[in-house]
Write a protein that holds these residues in place. Sequence first.
Motif, short mmCIF file in Angstrom:
data_model
loop_
_atom_site.label_atom_id
_atom_site.label_comp_id
_atom_site.label_asym_id
_atom_site.label_seq_id
_atom_site.Cartn_x
_atom_site.Cartn_y
_atom_site.Cartn_z
N ALA A 178 0.83 -1.20 0.00
CA ALA A 178 0.00 0.00 0.00
C ALA A 178 0.86 1.25 0.00
CB ALA A 178 -0.92 0.01 1.23
N LEU A 179 0.42 2.25 -0.75
CA LEU A 179 1.12 3.54 -0.80
C LEU A 179 0.08 4.65 -0.82
CD1 LEU A 179 3.83 5.08 -1.11
CD2 LEU A 179 3.47 4.96 -3.59
N HIS A 180 0.09 5.46 0.24
CA HIS A 180 -0.78 6.64 0.26
C HIS A 180 -0.25 7.64 1.27
CE1 HIS A 180 -2.56 5.27 4.04
NE2 HIS A 180 -2.89 4.12 3.49
N GLY A 181 -0.79 8.86 1.23
CA GLY A 181 -0.27 9.94 2.05
C GLY A 181 -0.50 9.79 3.53
N GLY A 182 -1.33 8.84 3.94
CA GLY A 182 -1.57 8.64 5.35
C GLY A 182 -0.53 7.78 6.03
N LYS A 183 0.39 7.20 5.27
CA LYS A 183 1.41 6.33 5.85
C LYS A 183 2.65 7.12 6.21
CE LYS A 183 0.11 1.84 4.00
NZ LYS A 183 -0.03 1.29 5.37
N ALA A 184 3.35 6.65 7.23
CA ALA A 184 4.60 7.28 7.61
C ALA A 184 5.61 7.15 6.48
CB ALA A 184 5.15 6.62 8.88
N GLN A 185 6.59 8.06 6.47
CA GLN A 185 7.54 8.07 5.37
C GLN A 185 8.32 6.76 5.25
OE1 GLN A 185 7.76 10.42 3.01
NE2 GLN A 185 9.17 9.06 1.95
N ASN A 186 8.71 6.17 6.38
CA ASN A 186 9.46 4.91 6.29
C ASN A 186 8.60 3.81 5.69
OD1 ASN A 186 7.81 4.62 8.51
ND2 ASN A 186 9.36 3.67 9.81
N ALA A 187 7.29 3.83 5.97
CA ALA A 187 6.39 2.83 5.39
C ALA A 187 6.24 3.06 3.89
CB ALA A 187 5.03 2.87 6.07
N ARG A 188 6.17 4.30 3.48
CA ARG A 188 6.08 4.61 2.05
C ARG A 188 7.35 4.18 1.33
NH1 ARG A 188 3.50 10.67 2.06
NH2 ARG A 188 3.96 10.53 -0.15
N ASN A 189 8.50 4.49 1.93
CA ASN A 189 9.77 4.08 1.32
C ASN A 189 9.86 2.57 1.21
OD1 ASN A 189 10.50 6.77 1.22
ND2 ASN A 189 11.82 6.69 3.03
N ARG A 190 9.40 1.87 2.25
CA ARG A 190 9.47 0.41 2.25
C ARG A 190 8.56 -0.17 1.18
NH1 ARG A 190 8.82 -0.24 7.36
NH2 ARG A 190 6.56 -0.51 7.32
N ALA A 191 7.35 0.41 1.01
CA ALA A 191 6.43 -0.09 -0.02
C ALA A 191 7.01 0.06 -1.41
CB ALA A 191 5.09 0.65 0.09
#
Length: 450
Positions: free
Chosen positions: A283-296
């Motif tokens: 999942a990738l969206h603006g509600g996720k923390a930056q490290n979670a976005r980077n990991r996705a």
Amino acid sequence: MPEEVLWTVPETGMPTFAQLGLPEPVLRALEAEGFTEPFPIQAASLPETLTGRDLLGRGQTGSGKTLAFGLALLSRLAGGRAQARRPRGLVLVPTRELAQQVVDALTPFARALNLKTTAVVGGMSFNRQVDALQRGVDLLVATPGRLTDHTNQGTCDLSEVAVTAIDEADRMADMGFLPQVRAILDLTASDGQRLLFSATLDGDVATLVSRYLHDPVTRAVASAAAPVETMDHHVLLVDNATKPRVVTEVAARDGRTILFVRTKHGVDRLVKNLRRDGVAAGALHGGKAQNARNRAIAEFKEGRTPVLVATDVAARGIHVDDVSLVVHVDPPTDPKDYLHRAGRTARGGDSGTVVTLVTPGERRDVDQLTRQAGVRPTLTEVHPGDAALVRITGARAPSGVPVPEPERPVQAPRSGARRSRGQSRQGGQGGQRGQGGRAGGRPRQRNTAA
């Protein structure tokens, strides 16, 4: 707006990077990185920008705009040295993911010229950014919100910025960043060079052009509404009742796939359902923390999760090689959003397929949307498991074996991470763009940024 000039390859053929006037260290770095021939947007713009001219550049997503403005900025900065807290060049981008990918794409060429570059974006350590700025940064890549934090705190002084590039200028306007962008430009040298690059140049972009660009030239390499020749577009008519199963079968295909959903809650719900049915999805969206976005993004790039489910935060700026299918699970609301979502596939001459899933109540709006986007999709009615769905998307039945959530390493909390007073909570968003391969048997420019 100045008159737009549509650039075409000269009768003498595509110029070489050397003929465009790039410095010798940059030429050597281009060869080392596997770039053999400029893309049209680079050939069209670099002769103008290397002389210091203000420029509006427009090309399809994946057409090579990152190196078009990046090589110009770095070449113009060559031979100088930044003072503490005073960058000499600036790239403004709408999202943090795009910022990091711009830095990644330009770092080999900055290194060849002994220049320092870094990203200043929200969601990352403010203090570490302060340290990097204090050491001196030649080219700063930033989102407007976080850069505004630094200028307000006095940790960044833009008075020495001689060259500024605004990437995705229309997206800046769409996201409401124009007041911050104008305030930032007011802090740079009034006689500095300004470059605006985007897939579309319209609307509020004219405000920036009239106020900040001096006698600019416009270079375009394709119609803003024209579809990429190597991209196939399909509208698949589905029943409301069977749509979830169609989505699951499409996601279970072989190959790297991006599914676009309208809301972050819809993204999380779809990812949960896909993983339950045996499809490894992230999942990738603006509600996720930056490290979670980077990991996705990293797991999608590395193939550990072949399916990425995203909101429009990923439509601009995310580049991943070999995305062969883009699916509008929820149709976009704007023709520009359609084109930018679609631009995640068929990049730089590669081929790809774009599918829009349409229920009966959405058909009229989608017909109008695709016309405005300059796209003529093939219309097909599909059902779970039928031959047409398989032929167009490669759909197949999922395994039904649930995909467990990967274990995440436990990280100790960081100390000294308290937010500075007056610092924006959002600080801008981040993240794009680069070069794709070339068709026709020529060596490919290696994809480096979105």
